[in-house]
Design a protein around this motif. Structure first.
Motif, PDB file in Angstrom:
ATOM      1  N   GLU A  19       0.831  -1.219   0.000  1.00 26.23           N
ATOM      2  CA  GLU A  19       0.000   0.000   0.000  1.00 26.23           C
ATOM      3  C   GLU A  19       0.859   1.258   0.000  1.00 26.23           C
ATOM      4  N   ARG A  20       1.966   1.243   0.737  1.00 22.37           N
ATOM      5  CA  ARG A  20       2.860   2.412   0.749  1.00 22.37           C
ATOM      6  C   ARG A  20       3.409   2.705  -0.642  1.00 22.37           C
ATOM      7  N   LEU A  21       3.562   1.662  -1.464  1.00 20.30           N
ATOM      8  CA  LEU A  21       4.084   1.837  -2.819  1.00 20.30           C
ATOM      9  C   LEU A  21       2.967   2.024  -3.844  1.00 20.30           C
ATOM     10  N   GLY A  22       1.746   2.202  -3.365  1.00 17.17           N
ATOM     11  CA  GLY A  22       0.633   2.524  -4.253  1.00 17.17           C
ATOM     12  C   GLY A  22      -0.202   1.349  -4.719  1.00 17.17           C
ATOM     13  N   TRP A  23       0.119   0.149  -4.276  1.00 14.69           N
ATOM     14  CA  TRP A  23      -0.654  -1.021  -4.680  1.00 14.69           C
ATOM     15  C   TRP A  23      -2.013  -1.005  -3.999  1.00 14.69           C
ATOM     16  N   ARG A  24      -3.031  -1.491  -4.692  1.00 12.07           N
ATOM     17  CA  ARG A  24      -4.380  -1.589  -4.141  1.00 12.07           C
ATOM     18  C   ARG A  24      -4.548  -2.974  -3.527  1.00 12.07           C
ATOM     19  N   VAL A  25      -5.019  -3.027  -2.291  1.00  9.62           N
ATOM     20  CA  VAL A  25      -5.250  -4.296  -1.602  1.00  9.62           C
ATOM     21  C   VAL A  25      -6.753  -4.460  -1.457  1.00  9.62           C
ATOM     22  N   GLU A  26      -7.255  -5.574  -1.984  1.00 11.82           N
ATOM     23  CA  GLU A  26      -8.687  -5.856  -1.876  1.00 11.82           C
ATOM     24  C   GLU A  26      -8.883  -7.173  -1.149  1.00 11.82           C
ATOM     25  N   ALA A  27      -9.632  -7.131  -0.080  1.00 13.60           N
ATOM     26  CA  ALA A  27      -9.952  -8.348   0.668  1.00 13.60           C
ATOM     27  C   ALA A  27     -11.179  -8.989   0.051  1.00 13.60           C
ATOM     28  N   GLY A  28     -11.279 -10.299   0.196  1.00 10.17           N
ATOM     29  CA  GLY A  28     -12.439 -11.017  -0.311  1.00 10.17           C
ATOM     30  C   GLY A  28     -12.106 -11.792  -1.569  1.00 10.17           C
ATOM     31  N   GLY A  29     -13.006 -12.620  -1.940  1.00  9.30           N
ATOM     32  CA  GLY A  29     -12.805 -13.450  -3.124  1.00  9.30           C
ATOM     33  C   GLY A  29     -12.963 -14.915  -2.753  1.00  9.30           C
ATOM     34  N   SER A  30     -13.004 -15.747  -3.760  1.00 10.86           N
ATOM     35  CA  SER A  30     -13.189 -17.168  -3.484  1.00 10.86           C
ATOM     36  C   SER A  30     -11.844 -17.844  -3.266  1.00 10.86           C
ATOM     37  N   HIS A  31     -11.751 -18.618  -2.235  1.00  5.91           N
ATOM     38  CA  HIS A  31     -10.573 -19.421  -1.901  1.00  5.91           C
ATOM     39  C   HIS A  31      -9.336 -18.610  -1.556  1.00  5.91           C
ATOM     40  N   ALA A  32      -9.480 -17.349  -1.277  1.00  5.49           N
ATOM     41  CA  ALA A  32      -8.322 -16.520  -0.925  1.00  5.49           C
ATOM     42  C   ALA A  32      -8.771 -15.414   0.019  1.00  5.49           C
ATOM     43  N   TRP A  33      -7.814 -14.831   0.731  1.00  2.00           N
ATOM     44  CA  TRP A  33      -8.123 -13.700   1.600  1.00  2.00           C
ATOM     45  C   TRP A  33      -8.387 -12.464   0.752  1.00  2.00           C
ATOM     46  N   GLY A  34      -7.613 -12.336  -0.352  1.00  2.25           N
ATOM     47  CA  GLY A  34      -7.774 -11.181  -1.219  1.00  2.25           C
ATOM     48  C   GLY A  34      -6.720 -11.147  -2.305  1.00  2.25           C
ATOM     49  N   ARG A  35      -6.549  -9.973  -2.898  1.00  5.06           N
ATOM     50  CA  ARG A  35      -5.569  -9.775  -3.965  1.00  5.06           C
ATOM     51  C   ARG A  35      -4.934  -8.403  -3.834  1.00  5.06           C
ATOM     52  N   ILE A  36      -3.737  -8.283  -4.418  1.00  6.43           N
ATOM     53  CA  ILE A  36      -3.091  -6.977  -4.513  1.00  6.43           C
ATOM     54  C   ILE A  36      -2.927  -6.650  -5.993  1.00  6.43           C
ATOM     55  N   TYR A  37      -3.111  -5.375  -6.329  1.00 11.21           N
ATOM     56  CA  TYR A  37      -3.095  -4.918  -7.712  1.00 11.21           C
ATOM     57  C   TYR A  37      -2.068  -3.806  -7.890  1.00 11.21           C
ATOM     58  N   CYS A  38      -1.277  -3.934  -8.940  1.00  7.46           N
ATOM     59  CA  CYS A  38      -0.249  -2.938  -9.263  1.00  7.46           C
ATOM     60  C   CYS A  38      -0.905  -1.604  -9.622  1.00  7.46           C
ATOM     61  N   PRO A  39      -0.325  -0.488  -9.181  1.00  2.00           N
ATOM     62  CA  PRO A  39      -0.909   0.814  -9.501  1.00  2.00           C
ATOM     63  C   PRO A  39      -0.699   1.221 -10.957  1.00  2.00           C
ATOM     64  N   TYR A  40       0.254   0.615 -11.644  1.00  2.00           N
ATOM     65  CA  TYR A  40       0.584   1.036 -13.005  1.00  2.00           C
ATOM     66  C   TYR A  40      -0.312   0.393 -14.050  1.00  2.00           C
ATOM     67  N   ASN A  41      -0.831  -0.808 -13.774  1.00  2.00           N
ATOM     68  CA  ASN A  41      -1.725  -1.497 -14.699  1.00  2.00           C
ATOM     69  C   ASN A  41      -1.148  -1.490 -16.112  1.00  2.00           C
ATOM     70  N   ASP A  42       0.126  -1.842 -16.218  1.00  2.00           N
ATOM     71  CA  ASP A  42       0.887  -1.748 -17.452  1.00  2.00           C
ATOM     72  C   ASP A  42       0.960  -3.116 -18.128  1.00  2.00           C
ATOM     73  N   VAL A  43       0.658  -3.168 -19.422  1.00  2.00           N
ATOM     74  CA  VAL A  43       0.650  -4.429 -20.154  1.00  2.00           C
ATOM     75  C   VAL A  43       2.054  -5.029 -20.253  1.00  2.00           C
ATOM     76  N   THR A  44       3.089  -4.214 -20.253  1.00  2.00           N
ATOM     77  CA  THR A  44       4.458  -4.719 -20.392  1.00  2.00           C
ATOM     78  C   THR A  44       5.003  -5.275 -19.085  1.00  2.00           C
ATOM     79  N   CYS A  45       4.345  -5.000 -17.999  1.00  2.00           N
ATOM     80  CA  CYS A  45       4.821  -5.451 -16.697  1.00  2.00           C
ATOM     81  C   CYS A  45       4.510  -6.932 -16.503  1.00  2.00           C
ATOM     82  N   ARG A  46       5.390  -7.639 -15.863  1.00  2.00           N
ATOM     83  CA  ARG A  46       5.222  -9.051 -15.502  1.00  2.00           C
ATOM     84  C   ARG A  46       4.966  -9.924 -16.734  1.00  2.00           C
ATOM     85  N   CYS A  47       5.804  -9.779 -17.751  1.00  2.00           N
ATOM     86  CA  CYS A  47       5.748 -10.629 -18.950  1.00  2.00           C
ATOM     87  C   CYS A  47       4.406 -10.532 -19.673  1.00  2.00           C
TER      88      CYS A  47
END
Length: 90
Positions: A19-47
């Motif tokens: 969160e300090r680096l701008g990532w969005r943390v969302e709690a909830g979802g099926s079979h997991a506590w939640g997810r974290i999302y990159c603030p850049y939402n860049d297609v070139t990121c992470r292959c």
């Protein structure tokens, strides 16, 4: 903080780091506590996939899962590019 805290303190610490680096943390979802999302939402990121990581509620090793989440956040290609160009202050 508008989200519930994670029950494992190591993982909660990694979520706060994200969160300090701008990532969005969302709690909830099926079979997991939640997810974290990159603030850049860049297609070139992470292959070619957007930076999204699943946060498990009861991982076998909370410490290892916390380190893995921190590694995803710290190794974000878009964040590194922004930081190297001087666009982001930590």
């Amino acid at each position: 903080m508008n989200r519930p805290t994670h029950p494992k303190k190591d993982i909660e610490e990694s979520l706060r780091h994200a969160e300090r680096l701008g990532w969005r943390v969302e709690a909830g979802g099926s079979h997991a506590w939640g997810r974290i999302y990159c603030p850049y939402n860049d297609v070139t990121c992470r292959c070619g996939e957007f930076c999204i990581a699943t946060v498990w509620s009861t991982p076998r090793s909370p410490g290892n899962h916390a380190r893995a989440l921190r590694r995803v956040v710290d190794n974000c290609i878009s964040h590194r590019r922004q930081h190297e160009s001087g666009g982001v202050e930590e």
